[in-house]
Design an enzyme around this catalytic site. Structure first.
Site, PDB file in Angstrom:
ATOM      1  N   LYS A  15      -6.553  -0.174  -5.473  1.00 31.20           N
ATOM      2  CA  LYS A  15      -7.927  -0.133  -5.377  1.00 31.20           C
ATOM      3  C   LYS A  15      -8.525   1.119  -5.991  1.00 31.20           C
ATOM      4  CE  LYS A  15      -8.764  -3.005  -1.503  1.00 31.20           C
ATOM      5  NZ  LYS A  15      -7.250  -3.107  -0.595  1.00 31.20           N
ATOM      6  N   PHE A  16      -8.023   1.491  -7.223  1.00 27.08           N
ATOM      7  CA  PHE A  16      -8.324   2.623  -8.108  1.00 27.08           C
ATOM      8  C   PHE A  16      -9.897   2.552  -8.257  1.00 27.08           C
ATOM      9  CE2 PHE A  16      -4.227   1.777  -9.873  1.00 27.08           C
ATOM     10  CZ  PHE A  16      -3.520   3.226  -9.675  1.00 27.08           C
ATOM     11  N   HIS A  37       0.996  -1.120   0.114  1.00 26.46           N
ATOM     12  CA  HIS A  37      -0.009   0.130   0.046  1.00 26.46           C
ATOM     13  C   HIS A  37       0.937   1.282   0.110  1.00 26.46           C
ATOM     14  CE1 HIS A  37      -3.858  -1.685   0.481  1.00 26.46           C
ATOM     15  NE2 HIS A  37      -3.686  -2.298   1.587  1.00 26.46           N
ATOM     16  N   ILE A  95     -13.027   7.679 -12.585  1.00 32.13           N
ATOM     17  CA  ILE A  95     -13.233   7.730 -13.969  1.00 32.13           C
ATOM     18  C   ILE A  95     -11.970   7.204 -14.419  1.00 32.13           C
ATOM     19  CG2 ILE A  95     -15.126   9.282 -13.881  1.00 32.13           C
ATOM     20  CD1 ILE A  95     -13.144  11.419 -15.059  1.00 32.13           C
TER      21      ILE A  95
HETATM   22  P1  BMP Z   1      -4.238  -8.840   7.201  1.00 31.16           P
HETATM   23  O1  BMP Z   1      -3.898 -10.084   6.534  1.00 31.16           O
HETATM   24  O2  BMP Z   1      -3.198  -8.166   7.943  1.00 31.16           O
HETATM   25  O3  BMP Z   1      -5.748  -8.613   7.592  1.00 31.16           O
HETATM   26  O4  BMP Z   1      -4.247  -7.623   5.658  1.00 31.16           O
HETATM   27  C1  BMP Z   1      -5.094  -8.060   4.526  1.00 31.16           C
HETATM   28  C2  BMP Z   1      -4.645  -7.141   3.251  1.00 31.16           C
HETATM   29  O5  BMP Z   1      -5.189  -7.306   2.433  1.00 31.16           O
HETATM   30  C3  BMP Z   1      -4.886  -5.672   3.624  1.00 31.16           C
HETATM   31  O6  BMP Z   1      -3.546  -4.946   3.106  1.00 31.16           O
HETATM   32  C4  BMP Z   1      -5.841  -5.136   2.993  1.00 31.16           C
HETATM   33  O7  BMP Z   1      -5.972  -3.969   2.512  1.00 31.16           O
HETATM   34  C5  BMP Z   1      -6.116  -6.220   2.107  1.00 31.16           C
HETATM   35  N1  BMP Z   1      -7.423  -6.604   1.461  1.00 31.16           N
HETATM   36  C6  BMP Z   1      -8.291  -7.242   2.649  1.00 31.16           C
HETATM   37  O8  BMP Z   1      -7.928  -7.359   3.623  1.00 31.16           O
HETATM   38  N2  BMP Z   1      -9.594  -7.628   1.958  1.00 31.16           N
HETATM   39  C7  BMP Z   1     -10.135  -7.131   0.749  1.00 31.16           C
HETATM   40  O9  BMP Z   1     -11.244  -7.572   0.542  1.00 31.16           O
HETATM   41  C8  BMP Z   1      -9.247  -6.691   0.028  1.00 31.16           C
HETATM   42  C9  BMP Z   1      -7.832  -6.101   0.176  1.00 31.16           C
HETATM   43  O10 BMP Z   1      -7.073  -5.729  -0.571  1.00 31.16           O
END
Ligand code: BMP
Length: 267
Positions: A94-95, A63, A98
């Site tokens: 996560k764009f 990120h 438009i």
């Molecule tokens: P963690 O395993 O620490 O919970 O992190 C999950 C990662 O996946 C985070 O970077 C989050 O932004 C991303 N993510 C998510 O958890 N769920 C989604 O639906 C989409 C994601 O990108």
């Protein structure tokens, strides 16, 4: 579901997108369907985690907008590590705007995401213009795009028709650009096209966090739900211990994810 019973290497041969092809091949080579999510805010801390887990991963997810001390040297070093240790970089941007705006966000600004990120993702919410706009930047660079067809967080709105239309948007765009989905399961099972399904919300111990995250095990995700790549963040970099402990934890997830994949091939 056809893709789930085929080896990654076989799927690589048939894939029209160079980045997806490379990913599937290196997954086979490294015996890893593990993507580690590096959600820390200092560049040196992030690079240290990457160095620790590199042998076990097929992909590292960033990120980039959470880094407090970002300079282009960070992404240059990340790219160098990716080449040295044979993994891809996925900027979880996560764009969601438009087409014209996302093309600028993808190519420009401080982070210049398209220059170093092999794969990025977008919400289908704005409609197909987002896919076309990002494609103007990413396609000439042989990058790959994922659409968020589902999410792991409690109460999210990416369900039912929304999910179905996300899959249709990917099919309309073509697999040479939209290579797959962020999803919790085989959202493409009504067709015989071979999309990649990358799945966050994976943990061996915790069931969730205080902000709606929900975890399933690598086996539930890969064997039961037929997903291709497990995405693990805090479950790996958040554990107590030294460098060896973090790598050992990553190795545990890699082994579980790989075993679940091998088991589903012979179902
Ligand atoms: P963690 O395993 O620490 O919970 O992190 C999950 C990662 O996946 C985070 O970077 C989050 O932004 C991303 N993510 C998510 O958890 N769920 C989604 O639906 C989409 C994601 O990108």
């Amino acid at each position: 579901h056809p893709p789930t019973t085929k080896p990654y290497a076989v799927r690589a041969d048939a894939h029209p997108n160079p980045t997806a092809k490379r990913l599937l091949k290196l997954m086979d080579r490294k015996k890893s369907n593990l993507c580690v999510s590096i959600d820390v805010t200092k560049c040196e801390d992030a690079l240290e985690i990457v160095r620790r887990v590199a042998p076990a991963v097929c992909m590292v997810k960033t990120h980039i907008d959470i880094m407090e001390d970002f300079t282009p040297a960070f992404t240059a070093e990340l790219a160098r590590l990716a080449d040295e240790h044979d993994f891809l970089i996925f900027e979880d941007r996560k764009f969601a705007d438009i087409g014209n705006t996302v093309a600028l966000q993808y190519s420009s600004g401080v982070h210049r995401i398209a220059e170093w990120s092999h794969i990025t993702n977008a919400h289908p919410l704005p409609g197909p213009g987002i896919v076309t706009g990002l494609g103007k930047v990413g396609k000439p660079l042989d990058r790959a795009l994922l659409l968020l067809a589902e999410m792991s967080s409690a109460g999210n709105l990416a369900v039912g028709d929304y999910t179905r239309q996300a899959v249709q948007m990917a099919r309309d765009a073509g697999r040479d650009w939209v290579v797959g989905f962020i999803a919790m399961g085989r959202v493409d099972s009504d067709g015989d096209d071979d999309f990649l399904v990358l799945t966050p919300g994976v943990g061996l111990v915790a069931k969730g966090d205080a902000l709606g995250q929900q975890y399933r095990t690598p086996r539930q995700v890969v064997y039961d739900s037929g997903c291709d790549v497990i995405i693990v963040g805090r479950g790996i970099y958040g554990i107590e211990g030294d460098a060896a402990a973090v790598l050992a934890e990553a190795e545990k997830y890699r082994a579980e994810g790989w075993k679940a994949y091998e088991d589903r091939l012979i179902q």
